[in-house]
Design a protein around this motif. Structure first.
Motif, short mmCIF file in Angstrom:
data_model
loop_
_atom_site.label_atom_id
_atom_site.label_comp_id
_atom_site.label_asym_id
_atom_site.label_seq_id
_atom_site.Cartn_x
_atom_site.Cartn_y
_atom_site.Cartn_z
N GLY A 1 0.80 -1.22 0.00
CA GLY A 1 0.00 0.00 0.00
C GLY A 1 0.83 1.27 0.00
N ASN A 2 1.84 1.32 0.85
CA ASN A 2 2.67 2.53 0.94
C ASN A 2 3.51 2.74 -0.30
OD1 ASN A 2 1.80 3.40 3.49
ND2 ASN A 2 3.23 2.05 4.55
N THR A 3 3.99 1.66 -0.89
CA THR A 3 4.79 1.79 -2.11
C THR A 3 3.94 2.32 -3.25
OG1 THR A 3 6.22 -0.04 -1.41
CG2 THR A 3 6.31 0.60 -3.72
N LEU A 4 2.72 1.79 -3.38
CA LEU A 4 1.81 2.30 -4.41
C LEU A 4 1.49 3.78 -4.16
CD1 LEU A 4 -0.71 -0.67 -4.80
CD2 LEU A 4 0.95 0.12 -6.50
N SER A 5 1.24 4.13 -2.91
CA SER A 5 0.89 5.51 -2.57
C SER A 5 2.03 6.46 -2.90
CB SER A 5 0.54 5.61 -1.09
OG SER A 5 -0.64 4.90 -0.80
N LEU A 6 3.23 6.10 -2.50
CA LEU A 6 4.37 6.96 -2.78
C LEU A 6 4.68 6.99 -4.27
CD1 LEU A 6 6.66 6.09 0.25
CD2 LEU A 6 5.54 8.28 -0.20
N GLY A 7 4.41 5.89 -4.98
CA GLY A 7 4.60 5.89 -6.42
C GLY A 7 3.64 6.84 -7.12
N VAL A 8 2.38 6.86 -6.67
CA VAL A 8 1.41 7.80 -7.23
C VAL A 8 1.83 9.23 -6.91
CG1 VAL A 8 -0.97 8.61 -7.11
CG2 VAL A 8 -0.49 6.15 -7.17
N TYR B 1 12.67 3.47 -2.03
CA TYR B 1 13.01 4.57 -2.94
C TYR B 1 13.01 4.08 -4.38
CZ TYR B 1 15.97 7.92 -5.43
OH TYR B 1 16.47 8.81 -6.35
N ALA B 2 13.62 2.92 -4.64
CA ALA B 2 13.68 2.38 -6.00
C ALA B 2 12.30 2.00 -6.51
CB ALA B 2 14.62 1.17 -6.05
N ALA B 3 11.50 1.33 -5.67
CA ALA B 3 10.20 0.85 -6.10
C ALA B 3 9.23 1.99 -6.41
CB ALA B 3 9.60 -0.07 -5.03
N GLN B 4 9.19 3.00 -5.53
CA GLN B 4 8.28 4.12 -5.79
C GLN B 4 8.71 4.91 -7.02
OE1 GLN B 4 8.75 7.77 -5.11
NE2 GLN B 4 10.96 7.33 -5.10
N ALA B 5 10.03 4.95 -7.29
CA ALA B 5 10.51 5.64 -8.48
C ALA B 5 10.03 4.95 -9.75
CB ALA B 5 12.04 5.72 -8.46
N VAL B 6 10.12 3.62 -9.77
CA VAL B 6 9.67 2.86 -10.94
C VAL B 6 8.17 3.07 -11.17
CG1 VAL B 6 9.37 0.55 -11.91
CG2 VAL B 6 11.51 1.15 -10.78
N ILE B 7 7.40 3.02 -10.10
CA ILE B 7 5.95 3.26 -10.22
C ILE B 7 5.70 4.68 -10.71
CG2 ILE B 7 3.78 3.47 -8.95
CD1 ILE B 7 4.83 1.25 -7.10
N GLY B 8 6.45 5.64 -10.19
CA GLY B 8 6.27 7.03 -10.57
C GLY B 8 6.52 7.26 -12.04
N PHE B 9 7.66 6.80 -12.57
CA PHE B 9 7.92 7.07 -13.99
C PHE B 9 7.11 6.15 -14.90
CE2 PHE B 9 11.92 4.43 -13.29
CZ PHE B 9 11.65 3.42 -14.20
N SER B 10 6.63 5.02 -14.38
CA SER B 10 5.73 4.17 -15.17
C SER B 10 4.38 4.84 -15.33
CB SER B 10 5.57 2.80 -14.50
OG SER B 10 6.79 2.09 -14.49
N LEU B 11 3.92 5.55 -14.30
CA LEU B 11 2.69 6.33 -14.42
C LEU B 11 2.87 7.47 -15.42
CD1 LEU B 11 1.45 6.52 -10.72
CD2 LEU B 11 0.32 5.35 -12.62
N LEU B 12 4.04 8.10 -15.39
CA LEU B 12 4.32 9.14 -16.38
C LEU B 12 4.21 8.58 -17.79
CD1 LEU B 12 5.58 11.81 -17.52
CD2 LEU B 12 7.79 10.70 -17.22
#
Length: 351
Positions: free
Chosen positions: A96-103, A229-240
């Motif tokens: 949950g937290n990784t998804l949230s920080l990724g968003v 840090y790595a996981a939320q970054a991947v989610i972040g730029f994947s959303l981009l």
């Protein structure tokens, strides 16, 4: 600065980092509050609020900008809170937290995108800082100097071809953005008689900054913090890249016999004018107007008549993009109608 109450709606974007921090501090099922908010509640709110077509305006631009600037420290605080506490989470909280920080990181890239188009050196530095938190610092180089030049052509890695699934596009965009940024920087340095691998190459600088942030993440949360840090970054730029996918899907500029491409117009970008999601995403969905006038502040963007409209807002379209057959069923009839409309217009103009 004259306060324009209408600009205060952009404060809703602060819910992304705030809900992330609330989930981190509360734990349990609360860690999924932000994903549910972003991909369930926001689409529902858009259905009730409807669309808000409007002409470009400049009401409340200054206040809207300051509200956007405030997103930067909030996002950094959310990331630091998560990294420092990651080692104490259960598996459910990790997800949950990784998804949230990724968003939160994904919306941070939206802010970085806007700031990266500003002329101020300080604002561009803030743009780079936001991109570093998502390990995607090279994006600004390729986006500003590559994407805005070659959009809707085969030379643009951020333009999805018809029948190209998001998963294939993801690799095209991620790898192509890095290669494009390196090529842009190497060409810039060559004009200064410097080699491409010189330290002034922004790709190297962005890599160094990302590694420095990774070290800070390790210091705050050891291996758990670094992994987060790595996981939320991947989610972040994947959303981009999911956003890039839906913004130009299937829209290509005509190539003339002499090899030149037709002029880029609003017809080469999908837009959405859904009210709530536009407030939350700093008017990112008015994408065609941004391409026509890239230096215009986000709060002054409006609708462009030539732009084809998406059937739903970005959160819904991102979910559709993850299911290619459903995406094709929804988008291809609209894409065909758009090209039929363009062909009719060109025929009338030729007559």
């Amino acid at each position: 600065m004259q306060v324009q109450p209408r600009a205060c709606v952009y404060m809703l974007a602060w819910l992304f980092p705030l809900l992330s921090m609330w989930g981190i501090e509360t734990g349990g099922a609360a860690t999924f509050a932000l994903p549910v908010f972003a991909f369930v509640l926001v689409p529902v709110a858009d259905l009730f609020a409807g669309r808000s077509p409007r002409l470009p305006n400049r009401d409340g631009v200054a206040l809207a900008d300051w509200i956007m600037y405030a997103y930067v420290p909030l996002a950094l605080l959310a990331l630091a809170t998560g990294v420092s506490g990651a080692s104490r989470w259960t598996m459910l909280e990790w997800v949950g937290n990784t998804l949230s920080l990724g968003v939160t990181a994904g919306v941070g890239i939206v802010v970085a995108h806007e700031l990266g188009h500003r002329r101020s050196t300080v604002l561009r530095l803030l743009s780079r800082l936001m991109l570093w938190t998502a390990a995607y610092g090279h994006y600004r180089v390729e986006h500003n100097r590559g994407h805005h030049v070659w959009v809707a052509t085969p030379y643009d890695p951020a333009t999805a071809r018809r029948n190209q699934p998001y998963y294939a596009f993801w690799w095209q965009a991620v790898s192509g953005t890095l290669r494009g940024a390196w090529a842009q920087e190497a060409a810039r340095l060559m004009k200064r008689q410097l080699p491409g691998w010189h330290w002034r190459n922004e790709v190297w600088q962005n890599l160094a900054a990302t590694l420095l942030l990774a070290v800070f993440a390790w210091l705050l949360g050891r291996w758990a913090g670094l992994g987060l840090y790595a996981a939320q970054a991947v989610i972040g730029f994947s959303l981009l890249e999911a956003v890039d996918y839906i913004e130009h899907y299937g829209l290509m500029r005509h190539r003339h016999a002499d090899g030149r491409f037709e002029r880029m117009t609003a017809a080469h970008s999908w837009s959405a004018n859904h009210t709530v999601s536009n407030w939350l995403l700093f008017e990112l969905q008015r994408h065609a107007d941004h391409h026509v006038r890239p230096l215009l502040p986000f709060s002054a963007l409006g609708d462009q008549a030539e732009s084809p409209m998406l059937p739903a807002s970005y959160p819904t379209m991102i979910l559709l993009a993850l299911c290619p057959p459903l995406w094709y069923r929804v988008m291809h009839p609209r894409l065909d109608r758009h090209y039929e409309h363009l062909a009719t217009e060109r025929g009338v103009q030729a007559v």
